[in-house]
Write a protein that holds these residues in place. Structure first.
Motif, PDB file in Angstrom:
ATOM      1  N   LYS A   1       1.708   2.642  -4.173  1.00 44.04           N
ATOM      2  CA  LYS A   1       0.069   3.467  -4.095  1.00 44.04           C
ATOM      3  C   LYS A   1      -0.343   5.135  -2.936  1.00 44.04           C
ATOM      4  O   LYS A   1      -0.426   5.850  -4.167  1.00 44.04           O
ATOM      5  CB  LYS A   1      -0.859   2.594  -3.656  1.00 44.04           C
ATOM      6  N   PHE A   2       0.040   5.322  -1.908  1.00 47.35           N
ATOM      7  CA  PHE A   2      -0.296   5.687  -0.257  1.00 47.35           C
ATOM      8  C   PHE A   2       0.797   7.854  -1.231  1.00 47.35           C
ATOM      9  O   PHE A   2       0.253   8.614  -1.140  1.00 47.35           O
ATOM     10  CB  PHE A   2      -0.067   6.018   0.951  1.00 47.35           C
TER      11      PHE A   2
ATOM     12  N   LEU B   1       0.729  -0.813  -0.071  1.00 47.30           N
ATOM     13  CA  LEU B   1       0.236  -0.034   0.325  1.00 47.30           C
ATOM     14  C   LEU B   1       1.043   0.896   0.350  1.00 47.30           C
ATOM     15  O   LEU B   1       0.141   2.610   0.012  1.00 47.30           O
ATOM     16  CB  LEU B   1      -0.689  -0.210   1.517  1.00 47.30           C
TER      17      LEU B   1
ATOM     18  N   ILE C   1       2.204   7.830  -4.005  1.00 48.25           N
ATOM     19  CA  ILE C   1       1.593   8.693  -5.143  1.00 48.25           C
ATOM     20  C   ILE C   1       0.093   8.916  -5.362  1.00 48.25           C
ATOM     21  O   ILE C   1       0.122  10.821  -5.498  1.00 48.25           O
ATOM     22  CB  ILE C   1       1.065   7.514  -6.294  1.00 48.25           C
ATOM     23  N   TYR C   2      -0.506   8.828  -3.686  1.00 46.72           N
ATOM     24  CA  TYR C   2      -1.657   9.655  -3.731  1.00 46.72           C
ATOM     25  C   TYR C   2      -1.433  11.167  -3.388  1.00 46.72           C
ATOM     26  O   TYR C   2      -2.071  12.130  -3.583  1.00 46.72           O
ATOM     27  CB  TYR C   2      -2.965   9.477  -3.133  1.00 46.72           C
TER      28      TYR C   2
END
Length: 290
Positions: A266-267, A263, A269-270
């Motif tokens: 992905k975090f 995760l 990138i967010y």
């Protein structure tokens, strides 16, 4: 321009903390120790001898089964765990898996002198003796034969849970297991293990999180490196067995670690996307104000 200066100050302070303060604090709280050593060169082991399993069977069965069970070979426990703990201080292990779990040289050294091999001689002073008698009076070849027998009867494969059960559960509990693994209570009753060890051995449910895998490998391989004078014995696990113990502790105490690690990118990138939109919004607002 002012904001860039503020950002630069924050970045500099962060780097000083990350590269200066944190490593220093870590070095004080977790001093560097030597890497785990799985050949056990420092023990008085087999010294190059090759054992004979058939001869070892006679020696083990005549010398060891008065205290130890070997369930797989038809030698059951002579007493229940509570009675064994009351007699010896700690429940003696079943020897059916010893040949797989423990390094051969360590096994030989343990048979000769248990307190020295486990680095717990400091516990057995002022008349106190290790519950297992030493067999240094035996011929070196006889001890090599015993080790060969223990290796010959050991299972080829064991699950992580089976390795943990055989290597650790005599003293340690896992009170907060997951739904798949459940809880595990130490075989030795609390009052006996506290008297034998000097304190109750810690519950290992969350040790993978509180200590980390690297620390656990170093500590299991030789507890005295990290905690000199500890009552925790050097158990002599092979590298494979030790890895299975730590893997099981991860299964129980940190089963979501891989998902959590996946995760992370992905975090990040967010956050990058969010930062871009925040910056664009800020530019728009300031443009309108000026």
């Amino acid at each position: 321009m002012k904001e860039l200066k503020i950002l630069a100050v924050v970045v500099v302070l962060t780097l000083i903390t990350y590269w200066g303060v944190e490593p220093f604090a870590h070095s004080q709280m977790h001093p560097h120790v030597e890497e785990p050593e799985y050949s056990f060169k420092d023990v008085d082991g087999l010294n190059g001898l090759t054992g004979n399993a058939e001869a070892g069977a006679v020696l083990v069965q005549s010398n060891c089964t008065a205290c130890h069970s070997i369930e797989s070979q038809g030698f059951p426990k002579l007493m229940d765990d509570a009675s064994s703990a009351a007699a010896y201080g700690v429940v003696p292990p079943d020897l059916g898996t010893a040949g797989k779990l423990y390094n051969a040289d360590f096994l030989a050294a343990f048979i000769k002198d248990p307190a020295t091999a486990t680095k717990t001689s400091h516990k057995f002073v002022d008349g106190k003796i290790h519950p297992m008698p030493g067999y240094s009076w035996m011929q070196p070849q006889e001890i090599a034969d015993m080790v060969a027998y223990l290796q010959s009867i050991a299972p080829e494969e064991m699950t992580n849970k089976e390795v943990f059960t055989n290597a650790c559960q005599r003293c340690h509990s896992i009170k907060y297991g997951d739904m798949q693994n459940g809880t595990m209570t130490a075989f030795t009753p609390v009052e006996n293990i506290k008297s034998y060890m000097g304190k109750i051995p810690p519950d290992l449910s969350q040790y993978i999180r509180s200590r980390g895998a690297s620390y656990l490998h170093e500590f299991i391989n030789d507890p005295q490196k990290h905690l000199e004078g500890t009552a925790m014995p050097r158990v002599g696990l092979t590298q494979d067995a030790e890895e299975q113990v730590v893997a099981y502790m991860k299964e129980v105490g940190d089963s979501k670690a891989d998902e959590r690690a996946a995760l992370g990118p992905k975090f990040l990138i967010y956050l990058v996307i969010f930062a871009i939109f925040a910056w664009l919004w800020k530019v728009k607002q300031w443009r309108d104000m000026h």
